[in-house]
Enzyme design. Structure first.
Site, short mmCIF file in Angstrom:
data_model
loop_
_atom_site.label_atom_id
_atom_site.label_comp_id
_atom_site.label_asym_id
_atom_site.label_seq_id
_atom_site.Cartn_x
_atom_site.Cartn_y
_atom_site.Cartn_z
CG HIS A 66 -46.73 4.97 -12.23
ND1 HIS A 66 -46.72 5.71 -10.87
CD2 HIS A 66 -46.60 4.14 -11.59
CE1 HIS A 66 -46.52 5.16 -10.01
NE2 HIS A 66 -46.56 3.85 -10.65
CG ASP A 177 -46.35 3.21 -6.75
OD1 ASP A 177 -45.40 3.27 -7.88
OD2 ASP A 177 -47.26 2.90 -6.14
CD GLU A 207 -50.31 3.06 -11.64
OE1 GLU A 207 -50.64 2.96 -11.19
OE2 GLU A 207 -50.51 4.68 -10.45
CD GLU A 208 -48.82 5.58 -7.55
OE1 GLU A 208 -50.05 5.38 -7.25
OE2 GLU A 208 -48.29 5.03 -7.60
CG ASP A 230 -46.18 0.59 -11.00
OD1 ASP A 230 -45.45 0.82 -9.91
OD2 ASP A 230 -47.48 0.98 -11.37
CG HIS A 318 -49.92 4.16 -2.09
ND1 HIS A 318 -50.66 4.12 -2.84
CD2 HIS A 318 -48.63 3.88 -3.66
CE1 HIS A 318 -51.13 4.11 -4.19
NE2 HIS A 318 -49.54 2.74 -4.59
#
Ligand code: ZN
Length: 346
Positions: A66, A177, A207-208, A230, A318
């Site tokens: 992603h 990420d 994706e998130e 990922d 994140h």
């Protein structure tokens, strides 16, 4: 093994803005970078970038990474020009205080600072806990008239943090990420030579916020098998017991057996471990009871696709100080490339 890696491409990728649903800068860059290696290039309705490289076996492998990153979105501009925002994706609000951001406006990015009330005018009780999201604001340092001219409700906001190499082969940046996974997919794609599989390289969107891009991309492609590339949270940090690490940084590529969305089919799981063992590729088994990734969507597409998430261990996931290891990136490239070139036979 593969050629020595040039990490400047990863540096560039991490610094691009690509909030979920607003991935165009990342997509355009990857399209430019990889089109000459592909037999076919297209972008689908949701914005997934799909590159095809023909293989020799008549079977198709979907490789997915992603493009989007977690971030924020402008929800309100107040009477003095301070911005309020919503979170897009799973950011821990505790990590936002005192950070820099880039607000992506129609005329280009603006630097913003996330502030809150200073310690001098808060109570001890307020200071002893995390600042609630509603008490954070973005300061653009501009008069309200100018803010209202430049910024619109709905503008994407990305975290701002430089790419740094540090320690013993580690990297810290925003958006590892999943520019880490995108970098790995780009490197694999460039190194394909008469691969066993026809490779559908999907750089997916959204994706998130719930594996949305991978859902439509997988439906549109008739893949026989899939690997999703990922990051995953590495909790090998103080205060966490070893059984709760999920994966360790520098422990090798994470081969997922179970997360909240997917249980990898046993023959595929075993075949991936066998390849690592045969070729001395460092690996670790990933079990994550919370969290999922594009594999969750891909394996349920149509009548089902054998799918495994290969994971890059990432500390502080994140946040804007995510950390990963060059050795783990190399291991993930080596495993992915072997699978594509020689085939997974199970
Ligand atoms: Zn991710």
């Amino acid at each position: 093994m593969t050629k020595k890696l040039d990490f400047s491409l990863l540096k560039t990728l991490t610094q691009l803005p690509g909030l979920s649903g607003r991935e165009e800068n990342v997509r355009n860059f990857l399209k430019e970078e990889l089109s000459s290696y592909a037999d076919e290039v297209r972008t689908d309705v949701l914005g997934n970038l799909i590159l095809t490289k023909k293989g020799t076996s008549g079977k198709t492998l979907l490789l997915c990474a992603h493009m989007d990153e977690v971030g924020l979105m402008v929800r309100f501009i107040d009477e003095r020009g301070f911005l309020r925002f919503v979170i897009v994706g799973g950011i821990d609000p505790r990590t936002l205080l005192a950070q820099r951001v880039r607000v992506q406006t129609k005329t280009g990015p603006l630097l913003g600072i996330i502030g809150t009330k200073p310690a001098h005018i808060t109570t001890e009780a307020e200071r002893s806990q995390a600042v609630p999201l509603k008490d954070l604001f973005i300061d653009l340092g501009l008069p309200v008239e100018q803010v209202k001219e430049l910024v619109q409700v709905g503008d994407p906001i990305v975290l701002d943090r430089s790419y740094e190499e540090f320690g013993d082969g580690l990297i810290s940046s925003k958006a590892i990420d999943n520019r880490g996974g995108a970098f790995i997919l780009a490197e694999v794609f460039k190194q394909l030579k008469n691969p066993y599989y026809t490779v559908q390289a999907v750089f997916s969107v959204q994706e998130e916020v719930g594996v949305r891009g991978a859902t439509t991309a997988a439906f549109g492609l008739d893949a026989d098998i899939s690997l999703c590339l990922d990051t995953t949270g590495a909790a090998d940090i103080p205060g966490v017991a070893p059984q709760d690490y999920i994966v360790r940084v520098n422990g090798g590529v994470g081969i997922s057996v179970l997360d909240s969305m997917t249980i990898t089919l046993k023959p595929l799981f075993d075949a991936l471990k066998d390849i690592c063992n045969q070729h001395h590729i460092p690996y670790q088994v990933r079990i994550a009871q919370r969290g999922g990734n594009d594999a969750g969507a891909v394996h349920l597409s149509k009548t089902g696709i054998p799918t495994c998430a290969l994971s890059l261990p990432t500390r502080n996931i994140h946040s804007n100080v995510e950390i990963c290891s060059k050795k783990d990136i190399q291991a993930m490239i080596d495993l992915t490339l072997l699978c594509v070139q020689e085939g997974l036979h199970f």
